[in-house]
Write an enzyme that holds these catalytic residues in place. Structure first.
Site, PDB file in Angstrom:
ATOM      1  N   ASP A   1       0.803  -1.042   0.037  1.00 37.12           N
ATOM      2  CA  ASP A   1      -0.083  -0.080   0.135  1.00 37.12           C
ATOM      3  C   ASP A   1       0.732   1.353  -0.074  1.00 37.12           C
ATOM      4  OD1 ASP A   1      -2.991   0.974   0.595  1.00 37.12           O
ATOM      5  OD2 ASP A   1      -1.866   1.649   2.142  1.00 37.12           O
TER       6      ASP A   1
ATOM      7  N   GLU B   1       1.452  -0.525  -5.022  1.00 34.40           N
ATOM      8  CA  GLU B   1       0.602   0.791  -5.415  1.00 34.40           C
ATOM      9  C   GLU B   1       1.566   1.875  -5.500  1.00 34.40           C
ATOM     10  OE1 GLU B   1      -3.210   3.261  -3.830  1.00 34.40           O
ATOM     11  OE2 GLU B   1      -1.565   2.483  -2.218  1.00 34.40           O
TER      12      GLU B   1
HETATM   13  C1  NOJ Z   1      -4.526   2.822  -0.708  1.00 30.21           C
HETATM   14  C2  NOJ Z   1      -5.789   2.142  -0.454  1.00 30.21           C
HETATM   15  O1  NOJ Z   1      -5.892   1.485  -1.714  1.00 30.21           O
HETATM   16  C3  NOJ Z   1      -6.666   2.852  -0.093  1.00 30.21           C
HETATM   17  O2  NOJ Z   1      -7.972   2.165  -0.084  1.00 30.21           O
HETATM   18  C4  NOJ Z   1      -6.366   3.417   1.543  1.00 30.21           C
HETATM   19  O3  NOJ Z   1      -7.339   4.061   1.663  1.00 30.21           O
HETATM   20  C5  NOJ Z   1      -5.005   4.065   1.406  1.00 30.21           C
HETATM   21  N1  NOJ Z   1      -4.220   3.346   0.576  1.00 30.21           N
HETATM   22  C6  NOJ Z   1      -4.500   4.095   2.973  1.00 30.21           C
HETATM   23  O4  NOJ Z   1      -3.952   2.959   3.306  1.00 30.21           O
END
Ligand code: NOJ
Length: 559
Positions: free
Chosen positions: A205, A250
């Site tokens: 993440d 991500e």
């Molecule tokens: C990215 C995640 O995909 C999202 O859903 C989340 O709110 C944020 N990171 C914070 O962890």
């Protein structure tokens, strides 16, 4: 390269499926999905053709950000089951030919995490440096917040000590300080724990925020001269512990910056990265019925190591972010697919699923998924896409697309036998509700979207050139047609997709081909001869699509 290499570098030809245990299948009738329910549905996922499950956060949570605010990195949310239930799922999934990866959310913890509780209690706490603090009042950072509907600063005052802590996301998600070596060790230790339980890696993440050190104390930042070194360490740690575990990152940045997170051509950082740029360009292309933006994005991908991979996707669990488009481009996409302000969120995205955005037009929906699976890379599906689920705009923000999976036309869409009011989240109603969109009906219908998705997945898996090959655009006179090929060893796959409503005749010229080659259709019956100059013409309906394998007369490949 040999065909057997596809098993070593399994992620290059995987089909990834993202799901949240809590909204997938409720087996104990309490209204919340659980691991037992997921276990019951693994055969469905295997039959669909999925090869890797990505589990959204299943850890104990304060539940401010749907599980992305974790209170214990080693726990399992008791509403979902136990460690034992998770291990049963992993083992059964493995038996069905599927690996399991999970969200690793270590940019921040919940403010209810014991580390933060201790850290905020005193400046002398041994956990103080686990987080990022400042003693002087912060400047205006309202332009830097990720969730502008709820936050106006990335700094929050903590009353106990009168200092401010950094939080890139909600204020209940204090950022961890990765310049602190103990924090880095703790992150690796937690990863090691889940790998030991059988996970095959992680979806990491918010990686750029994790590596970002600008808010930290200068002396501390000096202790971590290159944050990418931390990523390299984590990658080699995963490799040492598992041999074949992956980090799927991500990293929503422009392509050149993404290359850095792969570790450039060394490929020693993130194994895979979501291609956010191509995804956003896809929507611009769809809005304009012009293949240009998508073609430009795909050709602008930077060179990466042969071990690295792009993860392609159409939708995920967050807003459909359009943040990398220009303001005018974003407005075009908004106008086409989400003109109502309630469909938009954070000024940068749409909180809708694909089918409603395309007015439910089955030709367009199928064309988009055909395109997704034919692009170079590894496709990632978000649960429910395979049956064409819609969204519920009555839900708050991004929750609109996180409604329960629709299994049958029974009450609650077969997701749960609990009373409706007890459901973790309501099931979609109306035209996309379970009476019209559900797995049970589509499984037995050879013309359903689900059957079509299974065909696409089967063909994708039969064409390793899509995951491994060299991508090339095939020039077109029609702006609305994307024609491309992926070449690997003796395999070449050609994809032609018509983004427009007009039927087209598509001329193709294939290098190194002549009349000893032909084009075999992979999604329908048929074969097209090539001329002695490697030319052919193909007919495409409006929103039509075809996958073609280049076959030479002496090929031994199964057609
Ligand atoms: C990215 C995640 O995909 C999202 O859903 C989340 O709110 C944020 N990171 C914070 O962890």
């Amino acid at each position: 390269m040999r065909i057997t290499d596809t098993s070593d570098l399994w992620w290059k030809t995987a089909v990834v499926y993202c799901l949240d245990v809590e909204t997938f299948m409720d087996w104990n009738d309490d209204g919340c999905g659980d691991f037992e329910g997921l276990a019951q549905r693994l055969d469905y996922l295997a039959e669909l053709g999925v090869t890797c499950l990505w589990l959204m956060p299943f850890y104990p949570t304060a539940d401010v950000d749907d599980g992305y605010d974790i209170t214990d990195f080693y726990g399992v949310d008791p509403r979902l089951g136990t460690h034992g239930d998770l291990v049963e799922v992993v083992r059964t999934a493995n038996d069905r030919g599927m690996r399991v990866i999970a969200d690793l959310v270590v940019n921040h913890t919940s403010n209810k995490h014991p580390w933060f509780r201790a850290a905020e209690s005193s400046v002398d706490s041994p956990f103080r440096d686990f987080y990022v603090w400042r003693a002087d009042p912060p400047p205006d950072t309202s332009s830097e917040v990720v969730f502008p509907d709820k936050e106006n600063s990335i700094w929050q005052l903590s009353e106990t000590t009168g200092e401010w802590y950094l939080h890139r996301f909600y204020k209940q998600q204090p950022d961890l300080n990765v310049t602190d070596p103990t924090v880095r060790d703790e992150i690796a230790k937690a990863m090691g724990f889940w790998l030991e339980l059988g996970l095959s890696g992680f979806r990491m993440d918010a990686v750029p925020f994790l590596l970002e050190t600008s808010g930290t104390d200068k002396a501390e930042a000096r202790r971590l001269p290159d944050p990418h070194e931390f990523l390299r360490q984590l990658r080699s740690f995963v490799g040492r512990r598992t041999g074949s575990g992956v980090l799927l990152g991500e990293v929503n940045l422009a392509h050149p910056q993404q290359a850095e997170f792969f570790g450039g051509e060394n490929g020693n950082e993130l194994t895979m990265l979501f291609d956010f740029i191509s995804m956003q360009s896809l929507y611009l292309s769809l809005a304009r019925a012009d293949a240009g933006p998508l073609a430009d994005a795909l050709t602008a991908r930077p060179p990466v190591s042969p071990d690295s991979q792009w993860a392609t996707f159409v939708r995920n669990h967050d807003e459909l972010t359009l943040d990398k488009l220009s303001d005018e481009e974003r407005e075009e996409v908004f106008a086409a697919f989400g003109p109502d302000p309630d469909m938009q969120v954070y000024g940068r995205g749409l909180r809708r699923r694909l089918p409603p955005m395309l007015d439910g037009d089955p030709r367009r929906i199928r064309m988009v998924y055909s395109l997704l699976f034919s692009l170079p890379g590894t496709p990632v599906l978000f649960y429910g896409e395979e049956i064409g689920m819609g969204e519920d705009l009555a839900l708050d923000g991004r929750m609109a697309v996180r409604t329960p999976m629709q299994w049958t036309s029974a009450p609650n869409g077969g997701f749960s036998r609990a009373p409706k009011r007890q459901l973790r989240r309501p099931v979609v109603t109306g035209g996309y509700g379970p009476e019209h969109v559900n797995v049970a009906d589509q499984r037995t219908d050879p013309d359903s979207l689900l059957s079509f998705m299974k065909l696409l997945i089967r063909r994708y898996r039969e064409c390793p050139e899509l995951g491994w090959g060299e991508f090339e655009l095939l020039p077109q006179p029609h702006a609305d047609v994307l024609a491309h090929q992926c070449r690997w060893e003796d395999g070449t796959m050609v994809g032609v997709h018509n983004l427009g409503a007009e039927a087209r005749t598509v001329p193709l010229t294939l290098k190194d081909c002549d009349s000893t080659h032909r084009l075999e259709d992979l999604l329908q019956d048929g074969s097209t001869p090539l001329s002695d100059k490697g030319k052919a013409e193909l007919r495409l309906d409006g929103y039509g699509y075809r996958w073609l394998r280049v076959v030479s007369d002496d090929s031994r490949r199964l057609a």
